[in-house]
Design a protein around this motif. Structure first.
Motif, PDB file in Angstrom:
ATOM      1  N   ARG A 172       0.994  -1.269  -0.153  1.00 13.14           N
ATOM      2  CA  ARG A 172      -0.274  -0.232  -0.110  1.00 13.14           C
ATOM      3  C   ARG A 172       0.470   1.346  -0.018  1.00 13.14           C
ATOM      4  N   SER A 173       1.668   1.077   0.057  1.00  7.92           N
ATOM      5  CA  SER A 173       2.908   2.493   0.714  1.00  7.92           C
ATOM      6  C   SER A 173       3.968   2.920  -0.453  1.00  7.92           C
ATOM      7  N   ARG A 174       3.886   2.014  -1.317  1.00 10.79           N
ATOM      8  CA  ARG A 174       4.646   2.143  -2.528  1.00 10.79           C
ATOM      9  C   ARG A 174       2.935   2.267  -3.737  1.00 10.79           C
ATOM     10  N   ARG A 175       2.157   2.748  -3.232  1.00 12.07           N
ATOM     11  CA  ARG A 175       1.061   2.501  -4.331  1.00 12.07           C
ATOM     12  C   ARG A 175       0.724   3.714  -4.478  1.00 12.07           C
ATOM     13  N   LYS A 176       0.993   4.200  -5.884  1.00 12.79           N
ATOM     14  CA  LYS A 176       1.231   5.673  -5.992  1.00 12.79           C
ATOM     15  C   LYS A 176      -1.129   6.692  -6.527  1.00 12.79           C
ATOM     16  N   MET A 177      -0.897   7.618  -5.371  1.00 13.64           N
ATOM     17  CA  MET A 177      -2.072   8.105  -5.650  1.00 13.64           C
ATOM     18  C   MET A 177      -2.285   9.687  -5.890  1.00 13.64           C
ATOM     19  N   ARG A 178      -2.982  10.249  -6.678  1.00 16.34           N
ATOM     20  CA  ARG A 178      -3.190  11.657  -7.847  1.00 16.34           C
ATOM     21  C   ARG A 178      -3.917  12.397  -6.062  1.00 16.34           C
ATOM     22  N   VAL A 179      -2.911  13.625  -6.186  1.00 15.74           N
ATOM     23  CA  VAL A 179      -3.316  15.006  -4.634  1.00 15.74           C
ATOM     24  C   VAL A 179      -3.581  16.027  -6.081  1.00 15.74           C
ATOM     25  N   ASP A 198       4.969   8.193   1.797  1.00 14.21           N
ATOM     26  CA  ASP A 198       5.266   8.965   1.798  1.00 14.21           C
ATOM     27  C   ASP A 198       5.703  10.331   2.773  1.00 14.21           C
ATOM     28  N   ASN A 199       6.747  10.881   3.189  1.00 17.09           N
ATOM     29  CA  ASN A 199       6.280  12.622   3.713  1.00 17.09           C
ATOM     30  C   ASN A 199       5.957  13.275   3.049  1.00 17.09           C
ATOM     31  N   VAL A 200       5.330  13.993   3.746  1.00 17.59           N
ATOM     32  CA  VAL A 200       5.317  15.672   3.559  1.00 17.59           C
ATOM     33  C   VAL A 200       5.862  16.359   2.660  1.00 17.59           C
ATOM     34  N   GLY A 201       7.268  16.204   2.759  1.00 10.32           N
ATOM     35  CA  GLY A 201       8.024  16.463   2.081  1.00 10.32           C
ATOM     36  C   GLY A 201       9.036  16.164   0.791  1.00 10.32           C
ATOM     37  N   VAL A 202       8.335  15.383   0.418  1.00 12.22           N
ATOM     38  CA  VAL A 202       8.272  15.106  -1.185  1.00 12.22           C
ATOM     39  C   VAL A 202       7.735  15.443  -1.791  1.00 12.22           C
ATOM     40  N   MET A 232       0.274  21.127   7.734  1.00  7.66           N
ATOM     41  CA  MET A 232       0.359  20.269   7.588  1.00  7.66           C
ATOM     42  C   MET A 232       2.410  19.354   7.610  1.00  7.66           C
ATOM     43  N   ASP A 233       2.552  18.659   8.291  1.00  2.00           N
ATOM     44  CA  ASP A 233       3.689  18.412   8.937  1.00  2.00           C
ATOM     45  C   ASP A 233       4.623  17.677   7.971  1.00  2.00           C
ATOM     46  N   GLU A 234       6.201  18.771   7.441  1.00  5.23           N
ATOM     47  CA  GLU A 234       6.791  17.632   6.051  1.00  5.23           C
ATOM     48  C   GLU A 234       7.052  16.859   6.590  1.00  5.23           C
ATOM     49  N   ASP A 235       7.888  16.112   8.068  1.00  3.39           N
ATOM     50  CA  ASP A 235       8.428  15.153   8.580  1.00  3.39           C
ATOM     51  C   ASP A 235       7.336  13.302   8.482  1.00  3.39           C
ATOM     52  N   ARG A 236       5.523  14.212   8.248  1.00  2.58           N
ATOM     53  CA  ARG A 236       5.130  12.997   8.459  1.00  2.58           C
ATOM     54  C   ARG A 236       4.428  12.512   7.387  1.00  2.58           C
ATOM     55  N   SER A 237       3.614  11.854   7.099  1.00  2.45           N
ATOM     56  CA  SER A 237       3.597  10.943   6.183  1.00  2.45           C
ATOM     57  C   SER A 237       1.935  11.372   5.710  1.00  2.45           C
ATOM     58  N   PHE A 238       1.461  11.027   4.236  1.00 10.18           N
ATOM     59  CA  PHE A 238       0.049  11.712   4.450  1.00 10.18           C
ATOM     60  C   PHE A 238      -0.732  11.144   4.492  1.00 10.18           C
ATOM     61  N   TRP A 240      -0.742   9.896   7.313  1.00 13.32           N
ATOM     62  CA  TRP A 240      -0.244  10.144   9.057  1.00 13.32           C
ATOM     63  C   TRP A 240      -1.669  11.984   8.579  1.00 13.32           C
ATOM     64  N   HIS A 241      -1.869  12.247   7.237  1.00 18.24           N
ATOM     65  CA  HIS A 241      -2.494  13.270   7.722  1.00 18.24           C
ATOM     66  C   HIS A 241      -4.229  13.570   7.212  1.00 18.24           C
ATOM     67  N   ASN A 242      -4.007  11.909   6.720  1.00 21.52           N
ATOM     68  CA  ASN A 242      -5.866  11.183   6.302  1.00 21.52           C
ATOM     69  C   ASN A 242      -5.950  11.448   4.555  1.00 21.52           C
ATOM     70  N   VAL A 243      -4.483  11.904   4.153  1.00 26.01           N
ATOM     71  CA  VAL A 243      -5.053  12.512   2.312  1.00 26.01           C
ATOM     72  C   VAL A 243      -5.039  11.167   1.886  1.00 26.01           C
ATOM     73  N   GLY A 244      -6.361  11.474   0.718  1.00 23.30           N
ATOM     74  CA  GLY A 244      -6.267  10.440   0.293  1.00 23.30           C
ATOM     75  C   GLY A 244      -6.755  10.538  -1.579  1.00 23.30           C
ATOM     76  N   THR A 245      -6.972  10.202  -2.236  1.00 25.65           N
ATOM     77  CA  THR A 245      -6.721  10.245  -3.424  1.00 25.65           C
ATOM     78  C   THR A 245      -7.477  11.538  -4.066  1.00 25.65           C
ATOM     79  N   GLY A 246      -7.236  12.278  -4.301  1.00 24.81           N
ATOM     80  CA  GLY A 246      -8.209  13.165  -4.914  1.00 24.81           C
ATOM     81  C   GLY A 246      -8.428  14.233  -4.465  1.00 24.81           C
TER      82      GLY A 246
END
Length: 260
Positions: A172-179, A198-202, A232-238, A240-246
């Motif tokens: 699941r971590s390797r699967r890409k999503m579009r934001v 990915d961390n938000v820094g990406v 958004m904390d750029e050292d935390r993942s999407f 962790w921020h509950n960001v989803g596709t779209g």
């Protein structure tokens, strides 16, 4: 100082200009960076056309001013061009309209090429500059004319990630999503592909790539990301921020320091 341009075709972009620059010199900078001929540019501010002789310090242009860039349309005409690989003496001859898009040119070339090369791996260059599909420019905007020679290249295939890992979570971590990322500099909204792990820094790295290509605007004095009205904390993942596709992430002017 930085000013922003909103073209009649293509994506808004930022440009660094000097206090003593004339509009004519600014047009030359646009031509050098974005390959739009100066003869096809008209610069205006709040609906008023700015003359080529006007100097910045005599105008109402300030840092971060938004200018309009009118791009002259020309009558479409048939042109013959040649596309070659750097290692080949022979090229592909293609007839196109001068107002065709870069993507249309790629499709014509791929129809003539052997094998199945994905269109996103075909690279085209003219006079040392990449021909971009997503900038909204047409062939004549790059000064491509009858008899022009274009260089072709094939972008390497992305390496396949190892299938070994830590089970379903790793997959699941390797699967890409579009934001969607929205800028406050002209309210541009663009899609960006990231991974949930990915961390938000990406995202900052991906946004800066768009800025360098002229495909996005960010505040010149720094920025941070907002999601659902939260910084958004750029050292935390999407994830962790509950960001989803779209989902939409917004770019805000300023910087963030401290915090937990």
């Amino acid at each position: 100082m930085d000013v922003f341009f909103e073209p009649t075709r293509g994506i808004p972009f930022a440009l660094e200009v000097g206090y003593f620059d004339t509009i004519s010199e600014i047009k030359q900078k646009i031509h050098k960076k974005h390959k739009i001929p100066t003869s096809k540019q008209t610069v205006s501010l709040n609906g008023d056309i700015l003359s080529d002789e006007l100097k910045i310090y005599h105008s109402e242009i300030l840092n971060r001013t938004l200018l309009q860039l009118l791009m002259e349309l020309e009558t479409p005409r048939k042109i013959q061009i040649v596309a070659k690989m750097p290692t080949s003496k022979h090229g592909l001859n293609v007839e196109v309209n001068s107002n065709n898009s870069v993507r249309h040119l790629k499709e014509l070339l791929l129809n003539q090429m052997d094998g199945t090369v994905p269109i996103n791996r075909l690279i085209l260059k003219f006079n040392g500059h990449d021909l971009k599909e997503d900038g909204g420019l047409l062939l004549h905007d790059y000064d491509i004319s009858d008899g022009s020679e274009i260089e072709m290249g094939i972008r390497p295939s992305p390496t396949t990630s190892s299938s070994t890992g830590s089970g379903n979570l790793s997959g699941r971590s390797r699967r890409k999503m579009r934001v969607m990322v929205r800028s406050k500099c002209g309210s541009t909204k663009v899609p960006v592909e990231v991974r949930a792990g990915d961390n938000v820094g990406v995202l900052r790295n991906e946004v800066m790539k768009l800025v360098e290509s002229g495909g996005f605007l960010v505040p010149a004095d720094g920025f941070f990301f907002i999601y659902k009205q939260n910084v958004m904390d750029e050292d935390r993942s999407f994830r962790w921020h509950n960001v989803g596709t779209g989902d939409t992430i917004e770019v805000f002017n300023g910087s963030v320091s401290g915090g937990s």
